[in-house]
Design a protein around this motif. Structure first.
Motif, PDB file in Angstrom:
ATOM      1  N   ILE A 192      -3.911   6.472   0.756  1.00 57.27           N
ATOM      2  CA  ILE A 192      -3.346   5.409  -0.062  1.00 57.27           C
ATOM      3  C   ILE A 192      -3.491   5.785  -1.533  1.00 57.27           C
ATOM      4  O   ILE A 192      -4.589   6.039  -2.014  1.00 57.27           O
ATOM      5  CB  ILE A 192      -4.051   4.068   0.215  1.00 57.27           C
ATOM      6  N   GLN A 193      -2.366   5.813  -2.230  1.00 55.85           N
ATOM      7  CA  GLN A 193      -2.369   6.117  -3.657  1.00 55.85           C
ATOM      8  C   GLN A 193      -2.663   4.885  -4.502  1.00 55.85           C
ATOM      9  O   GLN A 193      -3.302   4.969  -5.543  1.00 55.85           O
ATOM     10  CB  GLN A 193      -1.011   6.704  -4.059  1.00 55.85           C
ATOM     11  N   ALA A 245       0.861  -1.180   0.000  1.00 57.95           N
ATOM     12  CA  ALA A 245       0.000   0.000   0.000  1.00 57.95           C
ATOM     13  C   ALA A 245       0.902   1.237   0.000  1.00 57.95           C
ATOM     14  O   ALA A 245       1.682   1.440   0.934  1.00 57.95           O
ATOM     15  CB  ALA A 245      -0.911   0.012   1.220  1.00 57.95           C
ATOM     16  N   VAL A 246       0.818   2.036  -1.049  1.00 55.86           N
ATOM     17  CA  VAL A 246       1.668   3.224  -1.192  1.00 55.86           C
ATOM     18  C   VAL A 246       0.932   4.432  -0.630  1.00 55.86           C
ATOM     19  O   VAL A 246      -0.167   4.772  -1.078  1.00 55.86           O
ATOM     20  CB  VAL A 246       2.034   3.471  -2.668  1.00 55.86           C
ATOM     21  N   PHE A 247       1.552   5.083   0.365  1.00 55.30           N
ATOM     22  CA  PHE A 247       0.953   6.235   1.041  1.00 55.30           C
ATOM     23  C   PHE A 247       1.580   7.537   0.560  1.00 55.30           C
ATOM     24  O   PHE A 247       2.778   7.606   0.274  1.00 55.30           O
ATOM     25  CB  PHE A 247       1.187   6.137   2.556  1.00 55.30           C
ATOM     26  N   SER A 248       0.757   8.575   0.513  1.00 58.70           N
ATOM     27  CA  SER A 248       1.227   9.944   0.298  1.00 58.70           C
ATOM     28  C   SER A 248       0.189  10.896   0.871  1.00 58.70           C
ATOM     29  O   SER A 248      -1.011  10.737   0.620  1.00 58.70           O
ATOM     30  CB  SER A 248       1.430  10.231  -1.197  1.00 58.70           C
ATOM     31  N   ASP A 249       0.652  11.851   1.665  1.00 56.36           N
ATOM     32  CA  ASP A 249      -0.243  12.862   2.246  1.00 56.36           C
ATOM     33  C   ASP A 249      -1.432  12.248   2.977  1.00 56.36           C
ATOM     34  O   ASP A 249      -2.556  12.744   2.884  1.00 56.36           O
ATOM     35  CB  ASP A 249      -0.745  13.827   1.158  1.00 56.36           C
ATOM     36  N   GLY A 250      -1.182  11.167   3.705  1.00 56.64           N
ATOM     37  CA  GLY A 250      -2.220  10.579   4.536  1.00 56.64           C
ATOM     38  C   GLY A 250      -3.222   9.713   3.817  1.00 56.64           C
ATOM     39  O   GLY A 250      -4.177   9.228   4.431  1.00 56.64           O
ATOM     40  N   VAL A 279       2.976   7.216  -7.702  1.00 53.58           N
ATOM     41  CA  VAL A 279       3.374   5.814  -7.569  1.00 53.58           C
ATOM     42  C   VAL A 279       4.465   5.474  -8.575  1.00 53.58           C
ATOM     43  O   VAL A 279       5.452   4.799  -8.248  1.00 53.58           O
ATOM     44  CB  VAL A 279       2.155   4.882  -7.737  1.00 53.58           C
ATOM     45  N   ALA A 280       4.324   5.939  -9.808  1.00 57.33           N
ATOM     46  CA  ALA A 280       5.332   5.654 -10.843  1.00 57.33           C
ATOM     47  C   ALA A 280       6.694   6.191 -10.445  1.00 57.33           C
ATOM     48  O   ALA A 280       7.725   5.549 -10.678  1.00 57.33           O
ATOM     49  CB  ALA A 280       4.892   6.251 -12.178  1.00 57.33           C
ATOM     50  N   ASN A 281       6.726   7.375  -9.833  1.00 60.08           N
ATOM     51  CA  ASN A 281       7.994   7.998  -9.473  1.00 60.08           C
ATOM     52  C   ASN A 281       8.558   7.488  -8.155  1.00 60.08           C
ATOM     53  O   ASN A 281       9.776   7.494  -7.956  1.00 60.08           O
ATOM     54  CB  ASN A 281       7.838   9.517  -9.391  1.00 60.08           C
ATOM     55  N   PHE A 282       7.689   7.049  -7.240  1.00 60.93           N
ATOM     56  CA  PHE A 282       8.171   6.629  -5.923  1.00 60.93           C
ATOM     57  C   PHE A 282       8.594   5.175  -5.893  1.00 60.93           C
ATOM     58  O   PHE A 282       9.538   4.798  -5.210  1.00 60.93           O
ATOM     59  CB  PHE A 282       7.094   6.868  -4.851  1.00 60.93           C
TER      60      PHE A 282
END
Length: 397
Positions: A217-218, A210-215, A235-238
């Protein structure tokens, strides 16, 4: 919403410390019994707060957390039947290894004979049974982490939570411990929720990530799906390494989208969600999916994208070479060239062509950027864009 097969379920869970800013926002996430789920994201993305709410060390501001169908929100940590492994080991320095591992059992008031049996079994699982009489200071970092893992497993919890447990180890030892945790997960059928900011670690160990960003799930998906089919630009960049080529969508034809670069070159890729003709977008391309070729070889029928480039830098990386390229319009691109005897590298400053197949890349929408409100008495230009393309080139985190 919780599925009928969910073992752990977050439903509409939010967390705010000041009542204004949400650290975790409207989280919906299910974890299956026996699953290895990694929470991946940069610092401040909400992954550790999510783990702490599941452990009981933080309370959600809104929403419900369920474990095996039972509400956890008001259950204290020691009654959740959850094991926890921390990055700093958290071992008691004055206790022996056996005493450290026995601590959760003594808190639960098991008999001394039962404690002895369980401690020996847990230490044998991590291959440290012969070091039971030593103290933590007499062990290496990897051995201490194994002790912390044994302590988390000794009372046979239903769930094991791990908060960046390998972050303090060197690369070789970290890789060894990754396989050790994977082995225990497989052999014991553990349900593991694992927090990390290391995307390679998450891809290697997990059933899903599960990819998180700014609170929020992306994307949550199996490692292969996450890497090969990112849902958005973040997601592509991280996750992994990515070349992002920026431009505007000039056409959408079924599953394909055409991106017009600033220099007027059109490139095609798989169509991401939320694209619209005329809008800003980026093409995501993994460095290992591109290849270098001479101009005379660039017209092969199976190649959809060809860009002229100049070699700006060559970096030797052991099993591959990193070739840094400059495109005609100023964009930068990196290609990974396998280190084989049959592969000829271009010369520094040489002209070349970079080629890749259309189904090896994806055109993704560029998210809008929140801009600060104008201060009193200051107008905002009508030409100010609400879309800001990401920095071009390779993003590596």
């Amino acid at each position: 919403m919780m599925s009928s097969q969910a073992f752990i379920s977050f439903s509409g869970v939010s967390k705010s410390y000041d009542g204004i800013h949400a650290v975790v926002e409207e989280l919906d996430l299910d974890v299956a019994r026996g699953e290895f789920l990694s929470l991946l994201g940069p610092s401040g993305s909400g992954k550790t707060t999510t783990l702490m709410m599941l452990a009981g060390f933080e309370s959600p501001t809104d929403g419900t957390i369920l474990l095996d169908g039972k509400r956890l929100n008001d259950t204290p940590p020691h009654r959740r039947d959850i094991g926890m492994v921390f990055q700093n080991y958290a071992l008691f320095p004055h206790m022996t290894i056996a005493q450290n591992v026995a601590f959760p059992l003594s808190v639960r008031k098991l008999s001394r004979s039962e404690q002895k049996v369980r401690v020996q079994r847990a230490l044998d699982m991590v291959e440290l049974g012969h070091l039971a009489a030593r103290h933590p200071a007499q062990l290496s970092g990897g051995q201490q982490q194994r002790v912390a893992l044994a302590r988390a497993l000794v009372f046979e919890p239903r769930v094991v939570l791990m908060d960046e447990p390998l972050g303090a180890l060197d690369k070789r030892l970290r890789e060894t411990m990754q396989y050790e945790i994977m082995r225990l997960h497989r052999e014991l059928g553990l349900t593991i929720v694992y927090v990390t900011h290391d995307q390679s670690e998450a891809l290697t160990m997990s059933d899903r990530v599960a990819v998180f960003s700014d609170g929020r799930i992306q994307q949550v998906a199996a490692p292969t799906e996450l890497y090969e089919n990112a849902q958005n630009a973040f997601v592509a960049n991280f996750v992994g390494e990515n070349n992002d080529l920026c431009g505007h969508v000039s056409a959408i034809e079924g599953e394909w989208a055409t991106l017009m670069l600033a220099g007027g070159t059109a490139i095609r890729g798989r169509c991401g969600s939320g694209l619209a003709v005329g809008e800003a977008a980026m093409l995501a391309l993994r460095p290992e999916r591109a290849a270098l070729t001479g101009a005379s070889d660039a017209g092969s029928a199976d190649v959809r994208n060809v860009l002229a480039a100049t070699v700006r830098e060559l970096v030797y990386c052991g099993d591959h070479h990193r070739v840094h390229l400059a495109l005609a319009d100023g964009e930068r691109l990196i290609v990974k060239v396998p280190n084989t005897q049959r592969q000829d590298l271009p010369l520094l400053g040489a002209a070349t062509c970079v080629v890749w197949r259309g189904d090896d890349c994806k055109v993704l929408a560029v998210p809008p950027v929140r801009r600060p409100a104008a201060s009193p008495g200051r107008s905002v230009s009508a030409s100010s864009s609400t879309i800001s393309p990401p920095v071009t080139g390779v993003t590596r985190v």
